[in-house]
Motif scaffolding. Structure first.
Motif, PDB file in Angstrom:
ATOM      1  N   VAL A  52      42.885   4.864  -4.726  1.00  0.00           N
ATOM      2  CA  VAL A  52      42.641   5.033  -3.292  1.00  0.00           C
ATOM      3  C   VAL A  52      41.427   4.178  -2.927  1.00  0.00           C
ATOM      4  O   VAL A  52      40.318   4.425  -3.407  1.00  0.00           O
ATOM      5  N   VAL A  53      41.655   3.160  -2.103  1.00  0.00           N
ATOM      6  CA  VAL A  53      40.599   2.238  -1.693  1.00  0.00           C
ATOM      7  C   VAL A  53      39.721   2.897  -0.641  1.00  0.00           C
ATOM      8  O   VAL A  53      40.210   3.604   0.246  1.00  0.00           O
ATOM      9  N   VAL A  58      30.487   0.518   2.934  1.00  0.00           N
ATOM     10  CA  VAL A  58      29.815   0.705   1.650  1.00  0.00           C
ATOM     11  C   VAL A  58      28.303   0.663   1.825  1.00  0.00           C
ATOM     12  O   VAL A  58      27.578   1.497   1.279  1.00  0.00           O
ATOM     13  N   GLY A  59      27.782  -0.256   2.585  1.00  0.00           N
ATOM     14  CA  GLY A  59      26.340  -0.340   2.815  1.00  0.00           C
ATOM     15  C   GLY A  59      25.578  -0.618   1.534  1.00  0.00           C
ATOM     16  O   GLY A  59      25.960  -1.457   0.736  1.00  0.00           O
ATOM     17  N   GLY A  60      24.488   0.131   1.294  1.00  0.00           N
ATOM     18  CA  GLY A  60      23.650  -0.080   0.115  1.00  0.00           C
ATOM     19  C   GLY A  60      23.981   0.835  -1.048  1.00  0.00           C
ATOM     20  O   GLY A  60      23.208   0.930  -1.988  1.00  0.00           O
ATOM     21  N   VAL A  63      28.996   1.623  -5.613  1.00  0.00           N
ATOM     22  CA  VAL A  63      30.345   2.178  -5.646  1.00  0.00           C
ATOM     23  C   VAL A  63      31.136   1.532  -6.774  1.00  0.00           C
ATOM     24  O   VAL A  63      30.753   0.497  -7.319  1.00  0.00           O
ATOM     25  N   GLN A  64      32.256   2.134  -7.116  1.00  0.00           N
ATOM     26  CA  GLN A  64      33.160   1.602  -8.140  1.00  0.00           C
ATOM     27  C   GLN A  64      34.050   0.533  -7.505  1.00  0.00           C
ATOM     28  O   GLN A  64      34.646   0.770  -6.459  1.00  0.00           O
ATOM     29  N   TYR A  65      34.120  -0.640  -8.132  1.00  0.00           N
ATOM     30  CA  TYR A  65      35.003  -1.708  -7.671  1.00  0.00           C
ATOM     31  C   TYR A  65      36.101  -1.924  -8.710  1.00  0.00           C
ATOM     32  O   TYR A  65      35.867  -1.778  -9.906  1.00  0.00           O
ATOM     33  N   VAL A  72      36.723   1.292  -4.617  1.00  0.00           N
ATOM     34  CA  VAL A  72      37.695   2.359  -4.846  1.00  0.00           C
ATOM     35  C   VAL A  72      36.964   3.690  -4.843  1.00  0.00           C
ATOM     36  O   VAL A  72      35.903   3.837  -5.443  1.00  0.00           O
ATOM     37  N   MET A  73      37.542   4.688  -4.146  1.00  0.00           N
ATOM     38  CA  MET A  73      36.899   6.003  -4.089  1.00  0.00           C
ATOM     39  C   MET A  73      37.496   7.006  -5.055  1.00  0.00           C
ATOM     40  O   MET A  73      36.841   7.952  -5.448  1.00  0.00           O
ATOM     41  N   SER A  74      38.777   6.819  -5.478  1.00  0.00           N
ATOM     42  CA  SER A  74      39.375   7.786  -6.398  1.00  0.00           C
ATOM     43  C   SER A  74      40.659   7.234  -7.004  1.00  0.00           C
ATOM     44  O   SER A  74      41.204   6.236  -6.543  1.00  0.00           O
ATOM     45  N   VAL A  75      41.107   7.928  -8.043  1.00  0.00           N
ATOM     46  CA  VAL A  75      42.416   7.679  -8.642  1.00  0.00           C
ATOM     47  C   VAL A  75      43.162   8.999  -8.580  1.00  0.00           C
ATOM     48  O   VAL A  75      42.675  10.027  -9.060  1.00  0.00           O
TER      49      VAL A  75
END
Length: 97
Positions: A52-53, A58-60, A63-65, A72-75
């Motif tokens: 799930v993108v 995102v800002g500062g 996060v996971q890319y 990406v925020m989750s699987v």
């Protein structure tokens, strides 16, 4: 009677498979999800695993890319009897003055 405790794990997004002696969950860096850490499912279980993108700014934050540079925020793992979600929580930065 001999009890076989081995469990066969597969990935629905790539050809990766493992066999374990315990009941622990399996994760792997999935090439089918651009290198994200994704869960494996028991062999024979119909499931869909998808990333799930992030749709917010995102800002500062850290996060996971994925391998394609998308945040990406989750699987999410969807099965016939429910779903699971592995969340990649962002990290904020604080500066002292």
């Amino acid at each position: 009677m001999i009890i076989d405790a081995r469990q066969h794990w597969v990935c629905p997004n790539c050809d990766h498979a493992e066999v374990t002696a315990g009941a622990d969950n399996r994760f792997h860096a999935c090439p089918g999800l651009a290198g994200l850490l994704a869960p494996m499912v028991l062999d024979g279980v119909r499931a869909r695993v998808r990333a799930v993108v992030r749709e917010d700014y995102v800002g500062g934050e850290d996060v996971q890319y994925d391998g394609n540079g998308r945040p990406v925020m989750s699987v999410v793992t969807e099965r016939d009897n429910g779903q699971d979600c592995a969340v990649f929580a962002p990290t904020a930065h604080v500066r002292s003055v």
